[in-house]
Design an enzyme around this catalytic site. Structure first.
Site, PDB file in Angstrom:
ATOM      1  N   GLU A 191     -10.014  -0.670   4.176  1.00 14.69           N
ATOM      2  CA  GLU A 191     -10.672  -0.205   5.393  1.00 14.69           C
ATOM      3  C   GLU A 191     -11.972  -0.983   5.634  1.00 14.69           C
ATOM      4  OE1 GLU A 191      -8.846   1.437   7.206  1.00 14.69           O
ATOM      5  OE2 GLU A 191      -8.443   3.493   6.587  1.00 14.69           O
ATOM      6  N   ASN A 216      -8.187  -0.976  13.252  1.00 13.13           N
ATOM      7  CA  ASN A 216      -9.603  -1.091  12.876  1.00 13.13           C
ATOM      8  C   ASN A 216      -9.870  -2.328  12.023  1.00 13.13           C
ATOM      9  OD1 ASN A 216      -8.374  -0.345  10.510  1.00 13.13           O
ATOM     10  ND2 ASN A 216      -9.759   1.348  10.033  1.00 13.13           N
ATOM     11  N   ASP A 223       0.842  -1.206   0.000  1.00 11.24           N
ATOM     12  CA  ASP A 223       0.000   0.000   0.000  1.00 11.24           C
ATOM     13  C   ASP A 223       0.874   1.251   0.000  1.00 11.24           C
ATOM     14  OD1 ASP A 223       0.919  -0.202   2.607  1.00 11.24           O
ATOM     15  OD2 ASP A 223      -1.050  -0.503   3.495  1.00 11.24           O
ATOM     16  N   HIS A 243      -8.117  -3.208   9.356  1.00  4.34           N
ATOM     17  CA  HIS A 243      -7.748  -3.092   7.945  1.00  4.34           C
ATOM     18  C   HIS A 243      -6.534  -3.953   7.627  1.00  4.34           C
ATOM     19  CE1 HIS A 243      -5.010   0.719   8.508  1.00  4.34           C
ATOM     20  NE2 HIS A 243      -4.304  -0.364   8.645  1.00  4.34           N
TER      21      HIS A 243
END
Ligand code: PGA
Length: 242
Positions: free
Chosen positions: A140, A133, A65, A135
């Site tokens: 996401e 979270n 990423d 991810h």
């Protein structure tokens, strides 16, 4: 899932490096997806200190990423982070890294370019970290399991957690990520998780409903993904303990 508990971060880093080297030995020119973040840094340092990691100089590396909207030589550039943490210490030529262009004007075209490259090369080994979270990369919450490589708007939680690297107000709001569908085609997958701050989300990942609400649960739909996590991260895990 194959969950391997280790004592602490040092053990996690050594175990991850050892498993990566064991896996890549099965491929002549292995293609490896690499994450940034703090979690893999100990693994990268262990590789840099291990003469057997010279095998990686022939590998094809793929960036997991990358932020969008910053220069390629911006200190926040995640490909540069990989260069500092792994490629330079191991003397792997920069050309071996397939990287996103963080300054691409046409983000959709850039994401499609990377998706095509990954499609052509294939992924032998994917190394991943876990976001607070849930991810994976920057997939996401809400990311569907067959999502492709694309540009994603970061959630406030990811912006907060990424501020630990660059400071408040310095986290770019958009990022590219290999998609969950892209990553699901990896032949082998290793998730690294460390520390108490990940205990809740790791328990949800391993025990909660398999759902895009926690993107990391896509790993449970794969056959044979391995999780290496330390005791603090596994504190709330119920698996294998009755
Ligand atoms: P960390 O980040 O390794 O710095 O905890 C992981 C992530 O947010 O994906």
């Amino acid at each position: 899932m194959d969950v391997r508990e280790v004592r602490d971060y040092g053990e996690l880093s050594r175990a991850a490096a050892a498993l990566l080297l064991e896996w890549v030995a099965d491929f002549s020119s292995p293609s490896i997806v690499l994450p940034t973040g703090n979690t893999p840094l100990g693994c990268y340092a262990a590789l840099a200190a291990d003469p057997r990691a010279r095998a990686l100089t022939g590998a094809r590396l793929i960036q997991l990423d990358e932020y969008h909207g910053i220069a390629r030589d911006d200190p926040r550039n995640l490909a540069e982070w990989l260069m500092r943490a792994l490629l330079r210490p191991l003397a792997i030529p920069a050309a071996r890294l397939q990287r996103f262009d963080s300054s691409a004007g046409n983000a959709a075209a850039e994401a499609a370019r990377m998706e095509e490259i990954v499609e052509a090369i294939g992924i032998d080994v994917a190394i991943l970290g876990l976001g607070p979270n849930g991810h994976i990369g920057f997939n996401e919450p809400g990311s569907i399991f067959d999502s492709p490589t694309r540009l994603i708007e970061l959630t406030p939680e990811s912006i907060r957690s990424n501020a630990a690297y660059w400071g408040e107000g310095r986290v770019p709001p958009f990022a590219f990520s290999l998609g969950l569908g892209t990553l699901a085609r990896a032949r082998r997958t290793l998730l690294l998780v460390s520390g108490e701050r990940k205990a809740d989300i790791l328990a949800e990942t391993l025990n909660g409903p398999i759902s895009p609400t926690v993107p990391a649960t896509y790993l449970r739909a794969l056959s044979g993904a391995v999780v290496i996590a330390d005791q603090l991260a596994l504190r709330k895990w119920r698996g294998g303990r009755g």
